[in-house]
Design a protein around this motif. Structure first.
Motif, PDB file in Angstrom:
ATOM      1  N   GLU A   1       7.840  -8.034   3.005  1.00  0.00           N
ATOM      2  CA  GLU A   1       6.596  -8.271   2.271  1.00  0.00           C
ATOM      3  C   GLU A   1       6.050  -9.673   2.531  1.00  0.00           C
ATOM      4  OE1 GLU A   1       4.516  -6.539   0.497  1.00  0.00           O
ATOM      5  OE2 GLU A   1       5.617  -4.655   0.712  1.00  0.00           O
ATOM      6  N   ASN A   2       6.919 -10.658   2.520  1.00  0.00           N
ATOM      7  CA  ASN A   2       6.458 -12.029   2.702  1.00  0.00           C
ATOM      8  C   ASN A   2       5.919 -12.264   4.109  1.00  0.00           C
ATOM      9  OD1 ASN A   2       7.123 -12.741   0.061  1.00  0.00           O
ATOM     10  ND2 ASN A   2       9.200 -13.347   0.619  1.00  0.00           N
TER      11      ASN A   2
ATOM     12  N   ARG B   1       2.593  -9.407   4.267  1.00  0.00           N
ATOM     13  CA  ARG B   1       1.654  -9.277   3.140  1.00  0.00           C
ATOM     14  C   ARG B   1       0.207  -9.531   3.551  1.00  0.00           C
ATOM     15  NH1 ARG B   1       3.979 -12.555  -0.020  1.00  0.00           N
ATOM     16  NH2 ARG B   1       5.169 -10.946  -1.092  1.00  0.00           N
ATOM     17  N   ASP B   2      -0.051 -10.638   4.204  1.00  0.00           N
ATOM     18  CA  ASP B   2      -1.425 -10.988   4.561  1.00  0.00           C
ATOM     19  C   ASP B   2      -2.028  -9.971   5.522  1.00  0.00           C
ATOM     20  OD1 ASP B   2      -1.229 -13.214   2.973  1.00  0.00           O
ATOM     21  OD2 ASP B   2      -0.899 -14.619   4.624  1.00  0.00           O
ATOM     22  N   THR B   3      -1.219  -9.494   6.459  1.00  0.00           N
ATOM     23  CA  THR B   3      -1.699  -8.500   7.425  1.00  0.00           C
ATOM     24  C   THR B   3      -2.052  -7.197   6.729  1.00  0.00           C
ATOM     25  OG1 THR B   3      -0.355  -9.479   9.185  1.00  0.00           O
ATOM     26  CG2 THR B   3      -1.095  -7.206   9.504  1.00  0.00           C
TER      27      THR B   3
ATOM     28  N   HIS C   1      -2.797  -6.781   3.525  1.00  0.00           N
ATOM     29  CA  HIS C   1      -3.989  -7.010   2.703  1.00  0.00           C
ATOM     30  C   HIS C   1      -5.256  -6.973   3.557  1.00  0.00           C
ATOM     31  CE1 HIS C   1      -1.876  -9.206  -0.888  1.00  0.00           C
ATOM     32  NE2 HIS C   1      -1.464  -7.964  -0.713  1.00  0.00           N
ATOM     33  N   GLU C   2      -5.190  -7.582   4.722  1.00  0.00           N
ATOM     34  CA  GLU C   2      -6.354  -7.622   5.612  1.00  0.00           C
ATOM     35  C   GLU C   2      -6.748  -6.218   6.070  1.00  0.00           C
ATOM     36  OE1 GLU C   2      -7.361  -9.243  10.120  1.00  0.00           O
ATOM     37  OE2 GLU C   2      -5.859 -10.306   8.924  1.00  0.00           O
TER      38      GLU C   2
ATOM     39  N   ASP D   1       3.164  -7.862  -5.580  1.00  0.00           N
ATOM     40  CA  ASP D   1       3.305  -9.079  -4.775  1.00  0.00           C
ATOM     41  C   ASP D   1       4.024 -10.174  -5.557  1.00  0.00           C
ATOM     42  OD1 ASP D   1       1.964  -7.699  -2.834  1.00  0.00           O
ATOM     43  OD2 ASP D   1       0.096  -8.853  -2.970  1.00  0.00           O
TER      44      ASP D   1
ATOM     45  N   GLN E   1       7.461 -12.098  -4.550  1.00  0.00           N
ATOM     46  CA  GLN E   1       7.382 -13.556  -4.379  1.00  0.00           C
ATOM     47  C   GLN E   1       8.356 -14.287  -5.294  1.00  0.00           C
ATOM     48  OE1 GLN E   1       3.214 -13.835  -5.172  1.00  0.00           O
ATOM     49  NE2 GLN E   1       2.640 -14.004  -3.013  1.00  0.00           N
TER      50      GLN E   1
ATOM     51  N   PRO F   1       3.535  -8.602  12.722  1.00  0.00           N
ATOM     52  CA  PRO F   1       2.164  -8.516  12.201  1.00  0.00           C
ATOM     53  C   PRO F   1       1.155  -8.179  13.291  1.00  0.00           C
ATOM     54  CG  PRO F   1       3.290 -10.350  11.177  1.00  0.00           C
ATOM     55  CD  PRO F   1       4.215  -9.834  12.229  1.00  0.00           C
TER      56      PRO F   1
END
Length: 277
Positions: A108-109, A112-114, A116-117, A164, A168, A248
């Motif tokens: 997840e860490n 996560r950003d990928t 979400h994008e 999330d 985290q 990613p």
């Protein structure tokens, strides 16, 4: 004099260029080292997951008593998937996770950003499935308690941010901190508007415990190797998809390839109350 200055300037430019090339090489080297380390860590999940999945029956939470109350808006077979993203997204990422699983947190860490994008762009819908194998493997109830709290957050449309927050703030695997409802409610304070009397009651009463137990049973009966299990349109991408290791960048590439010629999703439905099963 001018010729001498030109030579000095040329030497400075050449030196600057060499420094930039060295920096670029060092950056590529660091990326390769980090990527290799990530792949190695994620690759361990196959082995760790087998151990956890097999020993997770020691204290099987599948025997939880009480009515089976599904969270709002769940979908899929037996209404066990928590959806995030547009319902009409051209691709679906299916993720089986345990909130106490350290490799799940690493996944997840890193991704996560990928994710979400891709969700925000309407490229994928994510279907989360919750398991409690670490409770069975390590003892305690943190996997179950955290999964129930996440299901309570789903009831009010806050699953994704609370999910999330949990990863985290994941405690060390042997530490059953998530077995304490007060800790789960404390973490809900990090999600705006989530810590309400209704949410607290849902967490403290274990409203969705039996639904979580059913989800864990589905995981154990699904033939999966461990958590996290990640599927793109039903095809496993963890720890590798074909000859390429998951990363990613590769996840983005695989989604782009799968979605070629397809329109992004736009239809996102809010969670609606689900009938008792």
């Amino acid at each position: 004099m001018s010729e001498n200055q030109d030579r000095k300037r040329t030497a400075r430019e050449r030196l600057q260029q060499e420094r930039e090339q060295h920096k670029a090489r060092e950056k590529r080297r660091r990326v390769l080292i980090v990527s290799a380390a990530v792949v190695a860590v994620l690759g361990l999940a196959a082995v760790v997951g087998v151990i956890a999945a097999n020993s997770g029956t020691k204290k099987d939470s599948g025997s939880q008593a009480g009515p089976l109350l599904a969270p709002a808006g769940v979908q899929g077979k037996d209404r066990l998937a928590i959806p995030v993203g547009a319902d009409d997204a051209p691709s679906t990422l299916t993720i089986w996770e345990d909130f106490r699983c350290p490799v799940c947190a690493q996944f997840e860490n890193l991704f996560r950003d990928t994710i979400h994008e891709l969700v925000a762009a309407g490229q994928i819908k994510v279907e989360y499935h919750l398991a409690t194998i670490i409770d069975g493997n390590m003892g305690g109830s943190g996997s179950l308690r955290a999964a129930n709290a996440a299901a309570c957050a789903q009831d009010v449309g806050d699953f994704a941010p609370y999910h999330d927050v949990l990863f985290q703030n994941q405690p060390p695997e042997p530490d059953d901190a998530f077995g304490n409802n007060d800790r789960l409610i404390e973490l809900a304070g990090k999600v705006e508007g989530l810590d309400t009397p209704g949410f607290r009651s849902c967490v403290e009463d274990g409203k969705h415990d039996s639904w979580v137990a059913k989800s864990n049973t589905a995981f154990q009966n699904g033939g999966f190797r461990g958590t996290p299990t990640v599927l793109l349109n039903g095809e496993s991408v963890f720890p590798a998809k074909g000859s390429e290791q998951i990363s990613p960048a590769n996840l983005k590439k695989w989604v782009t390839e799968a979605n070629k010629g397809k329109k992004p999703g736009t239809q996102q439905s809010a969670p609606a109350p689900s009938p008792s099963s």
